[in-house]
Design a protein around this motif. Structure first.
Motif, short mmCIF file in Angstrom:
data_model
loop_
_atom_site.label_atom_id
_atom_site.label_comp_id
_atom_site.label_asym_id
_atom_site.label_seq_id
_atom_site.Cartn_x
_atom_site.Cartn_y
_atom_site.Cartn_z
N LEU A 107 35.53 -83.01 29.58
CA LEU A 107 34.30 -83.66 29.10
C LEU A 107 33.65 -84.50 30.19
O LEU A 107 32.41 -84.54 30.29
CB LEU A 107 34.62 -84.54 27.88
CG LEU A 107 33.40 -85.02 27.09
CD1 LEU A 107 32.68 -83.84 26.45
CD2 LEU A 107 33.81 -86.03 26.03
N ASP A 108 34.44 -85.17 31.04
CA ASP A 108 33.84 -85.99 32.09
C ASP A 108 33.13 -85.13 33.13
O ASP A 108 32.10 -85.54 33.69
CB ASP A 108 34.89 -86.89 32.74
CG ASP A 108 36.03 -86.11 33.37
OD1 ASP A 108 36.23 -84.94 33.00
OD2 ASP A 108 36.72 -86.66 34.26
N VAL A 109 33.65 -83.93 33.37
CA VAL A 109 32.99 -83.02 34.30
C VAL A 109 31.68 -82.52 33.69
O VAL A 109 30.65 -82.42 34.36
CB VAL A 109 33.91 -81.84 34.65
CG1 VAL A 109 33.17 -80.80 35.49
CG2 VAL A 109 35.13 -82.35 35.40
N LEU A 110 31.71 -82.20 32.39
CA LEU A 110 30.49 -81.79 31.70
C LEU A 110 29.43 -82.87 31.79
O LEU A 110 28.26 -82.59 32.07
CB LEU A 110 30.82 -81.48 30.24
CG LEU A 110 29.63 -81.10 29.35
CD1 LEU A 110 29.13 -79.71 29.69
CD2 LEU A 110 30.02 -81.16 27.87
N ALA A 113 27.97 -83.15 35.38
CA ALA A 113 27.06 -82.05 35.70
C ALA A 113 25.74 -82.18 34.94
O ALA A 113 24.66 -81.98 35.50
CB ALA A 113 27.72 -80.72 35.39
N CYS A 114 25.82 -82.54 33.65
CA CYS A 114 24.60 -82.63 32.84
C CYS A 114 23.73 -83.81 33.26
O CYS A 114 22.49 -83.71 33.24
CB CYS A 114 24.96 -82.74 31.36
SG CYS A 114 25.56 -81.17 30.67
N GLU A 115 24.34 -84.91 33.65
CA GLU A 115 23.58 -86.06 34.13
C GLU A 115 22.86 -85.72 35.42
O GLU A 115 21.69 -86.07 35.62
CB GLU A 115 24.52 -87.26 34.33
CG GLU A 115 23.82 -88.52 34.82
CD GLU A 115 22.77 -89.03 33.85
OE1 GLU A 115 21.80 -89.67 34.32
OE2 GLU A 115 22.91 -88.79 32.63
N TRP A 116 23.55 -85.01 36.31
CA TRP A 116 22.91 -84.60 37.57
C TRP A 116 21.75 -83.65 37.30
O TRP A 116 20.68 -83.76 37.90
CB TRP A 116 23.93 -83.93 38.48
CG TRP A 116 23.33 -83.54 39.80
CD1 TRP A 116 23.20 -84.31 40.91
CD2 TRP A 116 22.72 -82.27 40.11
NE1 TRP A 116 22.55 -83.61 41.90
CE2 TRP A 116 22.24 -82.36 41.44
CE3 TRP A 116 22.53 -81.10 39.39
CZ2 TRP A 116 21.59 -81.30 42.06
CZ3 TRP A 116 21.88 -80.04 40.01
CH2 TRP A 116 21.42 -80.15 41.33
N LEU A 117 21.94 -82.68 36.39
CA LEU A 117 20.89 -81.73 36.06
C LEU A 117 19.66 -82.44 35.48
O LEU A 117 18.51 -82.09 35.80
CB LEU A 117 21.40 -80.69 35.07
CG LEU A 117 22.32 -79.61 35.63
CD1 LEU A 117 22.98 -78.82 34.50
CD2 LEU A 117 21.56 -78.66 36.55
N LEU A 118 19.89 -83.43 34.62
CA LEU A 118 18.78 -84.15 34.00
C LEU A 118 17.99 -84.93 35.05
O LEU A 118 16.75 -84.90 35.06
CB LEU A 118 19.31 -85.09 32.93
CG LEU A 118 18.25 -85.86 32.12
CD1 LEU A 118 17.30 -84.88 31.42
CD2 LEU A 118 18.91 -86.78 31.10
#
Length: 323
Positions: A107-110, A113-118
């Protein structure tokens, strides 16, 4: 053959299966110079000569293609003979490599990655880089839906907007077409709730709003100029895309993740957070316990705690069964 009959015969075979069988038969006839109809000895020799060349799964695929050809053309099937089956068992015993499990996406990797994409999407929008903004929005939606729904790569790749109903703050329902595990009359709906963070529903709707699309594949290809393809993404493209996302987000050892990492990551997360096996199977869509258990790791801390509890209540003397 009657045209109406033929159209249903063609519909019974999925495109990938038809293509794979044609490739296997071409290898047998053209490259290996095998003759059809084949004899039992020929098929056994074909297996033996490719025992160290192909994986067991590939050899099974080639046998299935040969079996289909013989059945379709009215010949006895040599692939089911005791000799061929024994050769295959011997190859499996001698050459089969242990199955490697996908590294679970935690979950921390997800979240990383999602924070960087946003952030990358916001920066791209502000600077007018539309193609990049579209890709970041698409990729964030793909990651979150893939994780929270534990989708396979082919399920993600073949999703269509027409099959999805999403309401912000409520949830998302997808009624997909046939997949490799669906029954003939299966009308299964996959549901995903709206979440307080890392929300797959918001990510999906944000992606559609940015792209302005109302029909077609959910996750299409996007070229460097921001043109969106009309065809769905190939399922084989999900793995390199996932690794590229993780690498761009500075995730350690990004190349060690596979397209099954999303499903295995969710299964591990759900198991660690108290989901029972029945709940997990219903959510993911597994039909048998064996399929589910392949994706679940039993935490060693849990194993240790259970052993310690048993030791604490034991007086140290052997039971009758252990004497």
């Amino acid at each position: 053959m009657n045209a109406n009959v033929q159209q249903y015969i063609d519909a019974a075979d999925r495109e990938n299966t038809t293509r794979s069988y044609a490739s296997a038969l071409r290898h047998f006839e053209v490259e290996w110079k095998g003759l059809l109809p084949a004899t039992i000895d020929t098929v056994a020799r074909y297996l033996a000569e490719h025992a160290t060349v192909y994986k067991i799964s590939t050899l099974r695929l080639h046998l299935a293609a040969l079996a289909r050809w013989h059945a379709d053309n009215g010949f006895a099937d040599p692939t089911r003979s005791p000799l061929v089956l024994k050769v295959l068992r011997g190859i499996r015993a001698k050459h089969a490599a242990p199955q490697r499990q996908a590294r679970p996406l935690q979950l921390d990797v997800l979240e990383q990655a999602c924070e960087w994409l946003l952030q990358a999407q916001v920066a791209a929008v502000e600077s007018g880089r539309r193609a990049e903004a579209l890709r970041r929005a698409r990729d964030r939606s793909l990651l979150l839906l893939g994780f929270w729904r534990a989708f396979r790569s082919d399920e993600l790749a073949r999703m269509r907007i027409e099959e999805v109903r999403a309401v912000r703050g409520q949830g998302l329902t997808c009624r997909p077409g046939r997949t490799k595990t669906s029954d003939e009359e299966d009308d299964r709906a996959f549901r995903c709730p709206a979440l307080s963070r890392l929300c797959p529903v918001d990510a999906y709707l944000d992606w559609l709003e940015l792209s302005g699309r109302t029909t077609g594949p959910v996750f299409p290809g996007i070229d460097r100029w921001g043109n969106i393809a009309h065809e769905h993404m190939a399922s084989q493209a999900v793995l390199p895309l996932l690794r590229r996302i993780l690498k761009d987000a500075q995730v350690q050892e990004a190349d060690t993740y596979s397209s099954h990492s999303l499903r295995r990551g969710f299964a591990g997360w759900a198991s660690a957070n108290g989901w029972d096996l029945k709940e997990l199977m219903e959510h993911v869509g597994w039909r048998d316990v064996g399929s589910a258990m392949r994706y679940i790791d039993v935490p060693q801390d849990s194993v240790k705690a259970k052993i310690e509890r048993a030791l604490a209540t034991s007086d140290g003397r052997p039971t009758k069964a252990s004497r």
